[in-house]
Design a protein around this motif. Structure first.
Motif, mmCIF file in Angstrom:
data_model
loop_
_atom_site.group_PDB
_atom_site.id
_atom_site.type_symbol
_atom_site.label_atom_id
_atom_site.label_comp_id
_atom_site.label_asym_id
_atom_site.label_seq_id
_atom_site.Cartn_x
_atom_site.Cartn_y
_atom_site.Cartn_z
ATOM 1 N N GLN A 52 0.674 -1.006 0.074
ATOM 2 C CA GLN A 52 -0.151 -0.504 0.251
ATOM 3 C C GLN A 52 0.782 0.889 -0.118
ATOM 4 N N CYS A 53 0.422 2.099 -0.860
ATOM 5 C CA CYS A 53 1.792 3.479 -0.873
ATOM 6 C C CYS A 53 1.388 4.291 0.530
ATOM 7 N N PRO A 54 1.927 4.136 0.992
ATOM 8 C CA PRO A 54 2.291 5.572 1.857
ATOM 9 C C PRO A 54 1.830 6.591 1.628
ATOM 10 N N LYS A 55 2.076 7.157 0.883
ATOM 11 C CA LYS A 55 1.453 8.338 -0.065
ATOM 12 C C LYS A 55 0.033 8.951 -0.369
ATOM 13 N N CYS A 56 -0.675 7.469 -1.248
ATOM 14 C CA CYS A 56 -1.749 7.836 -1.964
ATOM 15 C C CYS A 56 -2.914 6.833 -1.074
ATOM 16 N N LYS A 57 -2.313 5.831 -0.649
ATOM 17 C CA LYS A 57 -2.929 4.702 0.225
ATOM 18 C C LYS A 57 -3.023 3.400 -0.954
ATOM 19 N N LEU A 84 6.974 4.169 -3.517
ATOM 20 C CA LEU A 84 5.895 4.866 -3.264
ATOM 21 C C LEU A 84 4.986 4.237 -4.332
ATOM 22 N N CYS A 85 4.209 4.523 -5.186
ATOM 23 C CA CYS A 85 3.815 3.871 -6.228
ATOM 24 C C CYS A 85 4.263 4.739 -7.045
ATOM 25 N N SER A 86 3.868 3.966 -8.308
ATOM 26 C CA SER A 86 4.361 5.076 -9.599
ATOM 27 C C SER A 86 3.658 6.426 -9.900
HETATM 28 ZN ZN LIG Z 1 1.001 6.342 -4.451
#
Ligand SMILES: [Zn+2]
Length: 202
Positions: free
Chosen positions: A54-59, A68-70
């Motif tokens: 799970q991306c910590p920034k956008c969930k 982080l996610c792409s």
């Molecule tokens: Zn993200």
């Protein structure tokens, strides 16, 4: 030992939008499928635990080992715009429309009107990140929530939580225009509708 047919049926019944009849049909389908399909399904589910994060920034959830996610990592995305969506599938629909170049935040659901439950939503984390996001250039938060009563009450709750930090950092909170017909989920909207809803935000 519980009956394996019954046990799997009860698991399917916990899926969103799935009732006992549909759950029973899934089990019957699997019973009549090849063992290789059942193995593939079991392995794919198992992999969700291992290689999906799970991306910590956008969930949002993504496969891979990056921090982080792409989308959050992409320096070509516009950090001045942040779309708050209910589900990963809504984010995917907005991406397919090609109409949005900003960043996202996935709440993980909507407020349940029956119980007024909202603890499962990551609203607090979002509120806590506003100052950092303001430093990265955030100017506008777009509430891109479902056009139904649960979406509306989620929007009210998110607005309440974010307003103090947003006022402090001069960030506007807008909502999608009603190009989306009432009751519709973003997830099922076509690209033109999403583009119009974004253009008509206020
Ligand atoms: Zn993200």
């Amino acid at each position: 030992m519980s009956d394996p047919i019954n046990r799997l049926q009860l698991v399917f019944e916990r899926f969103p939008g799935i009732g006992p009849r549909q759950a029973g049909r899934f089990v019957q389908f699997l019973l009549r499928s090849s063992p290789s399909l059942r193995r593939e399904l079991a392995a794919a589910i198992e992999d969700l635990g291992g290689s999906v994060r799970q991306c910590p920034k956008c969930k949002r959830f993504y496969a891979g080992t990056d921090k982080l996610c792409s989308i959050c990592e992409n320096i070509l995305r516009d950090p001045s715009l942040l779309a708050v969506v209910a589900h990963d599938t809504d984010l995917a629909a907005m991406e397919r429309s090609g109409a949005f170049r900003g960043l996202y935040y996935v709440l993980g659901g909507t407020v349940s009107l029956a119980t007024d439950k909202h603890e499962h939503l990551c609203i607090g984390d979002l509120a806590a990140s506003i100052a950092d996001r303001a430093r990265e250039g955030l100017h506008e938060i777009i509430l891109a929530l479902p056009a139904n009563t649960e979406g509306d009450s989620t929007a009210v709750r998110v607005r309440d939580k974010l307003e103090p930090a947003c006022a402090e950092h001069d960030i506007t909170i807008t909502t999608l225009g009603r190009g989306l017909s009432t009751g519709s989920e973003l997830e099922y909207a076509d690209p033109d509708t999403i583009q119009n809803a974004l253009r008509g935000r206020k």
